[in-house]
Design a protein around this motif. Structure first.
Motif, short mmCIF file in Angstrom:
data_model
loop_
_atom_site.label_atom_id
_atom_site.label_comp_id
_atom_site.label_asym_id
_atom_site.label_seq_id
_atom_site.Cartn_x
_atom_site.Cartn_y
_atom_site.Cartn_z
N TYR A 225 0.83 -1.20 0.00
CA TYR A 225 0.00 0.00 0.00
C TYR A 225 0.87 1.25 0.00
O TYR A 225 0.57 2.22 -0.71
N ALA A 226 1.95 1.24 0.78
CA ALA A 226 2.86 2.38 0.80
C ALA A 226 3.45 2.65 -0.59
O ALA A 226 3.56 3.80 -1.02
N LYS A 227 3.81 1.56 -1.29
CA LYS A 227 4.34 1.73 -2.65
C LYS A 227 3.30 2.32 -3.58
O LYS A 227 3.61 3.15 -4.44
N ALA A 228 2.05 1.90 -3.40
CA ALA A 228 0.96 2.42 -4.24
C ALA A 228 0.76 3.92 -3.98
O ALA A 228 0.57 4.70 -4.92
N LEU A 229 0.82 4.30 -2.71
CA LEU A 229 0.67 5.71 -2.38
C LEU A 229 1.83 6.53 -2.91
O LEU A 229 1.66 7.66 -3.39
N LEU A 230 3.02 5.94 -2.85
CA LEU A 230 4.20 6.61 -3.41
C LEU A 230 4.02 6.81 -4.91
O LEU A 230 4.31 7.89 -5.45
N GLY A 231 3.52 5.78 -5.57
CA GLY A 231 3.28 5.88 -7.00
C GLY A 231 2.20 6.88 -7.36
O GLY A 231 2.18 7.43 -8.46
N ALA A 232 1.29 7.13 -6.40
CA ALA A 232 0.21 8.10 -6.63
C ALA A 232 0.67 9.53 -6.40
O ALA A 232 -0.11 10.47 -6.60
N GLY A 233 1.93 9.68 -5.98
CA GLY A 233 2.47 11.03 -5.84
C GLY A 233 2.73 11.51 -4.44
O GLY A 233 3.21 12.63 -4.25
N PRO A 235 4.76 11.98 -1.01
CA PRO A 235 6.15 11.85 -0.59
C PRO A 235 6.35 10.57 0.20
O PRO A 235 5.42 10.07 0.84
N GLU A 236 7.56 10.02 0.17
CA GLU A 236 7.82 8.72 0.80
C GLU A 236 7.44 8.72 2.28
O GLU A 236 6.86 7.75 2.78
N LEU A 237 7.78 9.80 2.99
CA LEU A 237 7.45 9.88 4.41
C LEU A 237 5.96 9.69 4.64
O LEU A 237 5.54 8.91 5.50
#
Length: 250
Positions: A225-233, A235-237
């Motif tokens: 899920y974190a990777k998906a959110l990262l891909g959605a734009g 920031p990593e934090l």
């Protein structure tokens, strides 16, 4: 009476300013913002105030009777920043502080809780009259994902069957405005959340109903899920943070 709102250019702070104006307290409100020029459209007095610069805080809080301390958005720095505000408020003679904390901050296992609990302790040790508003989740934390859910054909998350008692930011702002303008709240802690809990499966069903499309809820591991959110734009934090909070909901 002068009422100051920190973070007035943020979403909750700005909504609280508007709620106070609607109650007829516009002339009493002072919007505090790190960049004062960004608060010009609020239609109230504006003063520069930066959580990281105590000298701006003490100047901005001169003549203030009540202060709404909206929690900082810099996770990891909040306890120190909030302490700066509390110390400046004490030096400036602020009579009362209302603080936006986290639901069940004293027992919550979310990684957000520790800084809120530390701020609550600092308030209690300050000698200033205080009220704590333990705000639950914002509904907007999830409605912000609707557009991507429609694009992807599914609503993704890591909350499993965890129940969420969220409320709109405007509801929390209304609560803050009420506490700031009415009596008998000193020393009290309010646990604030939505009336009816829901799961993300139920939210997805409602999205499907409202859009006329089939948008199922898809539960995925936190890391995915974190990777998906990262891909959605995001920031990593923040991508990692939101994913961990979903796991906390579970």
């Amino acid at each position: 009476m002068k009422i100051a709102i920190t973070g007035a250019t943020g979403q909750l702070g700005g909504l609280t300013v508007r709620a106070l104006k609607e109650k007829g307290f516009g002339d009493s409100v002072v919007a505090l913002a790190r960049t004062a020029s960004k608060a010009g459209d609020l239609g109230v007095e504006v003063r520069e105030a930066d959580y990281n610069h105590p000298e701006t805080l003490e100047t901005a809080l001169q003549g203030i009777d009540k202060l709404l301390l909206v929690s900082s958005n810099e996770v990891g720095k909040r306890a120190e920043q909030h302490q700066n505000v509390i110390d400046a408020a004490k030096r400036a003679g602020v009579e009362s502080i209302v603080y936006t904390s986290l639901l069940r901050a004293d027992t919550s296992q979310l990684n957000l809780a520790a800084e809120h609990a530390a701020t609550e302790a600092a308030l209690k040790a300050s000698g200033i009259s205080f009220t704590i508003l333990r705000n639950g989740w914002y509904t907007e934390n999830y409605t912000a994902s609707i557009a991507s859910a429609l694009e992807n054909g599914a609503f993704y998350g890591s909350a499993g069957d965890g129940q969420i008692s969220s409320a709109a930011r405007s509801d929390y702002a209304e609560a803050a405005a009420v506490v700031l303008t009415t009596d008998d709240h000193e020393g009290k802690t309010y646990e604030l959340a939505g009336d009816v809990p829901y799961t993300l499966t139920e939210l997805s069903e409602e999205i499907s109903k409202q859009t006329g499309r089939s948008i199922p809820y898809t539960d995925v591991p936190e890391e995915e899920y974190a990777k998906a959110l990262l891909g959605a734009g995001l920031p990593e934090l923040w991508a990692n943070a939101y994913a961990s909070w979903d796991t906390g909901v579970k």
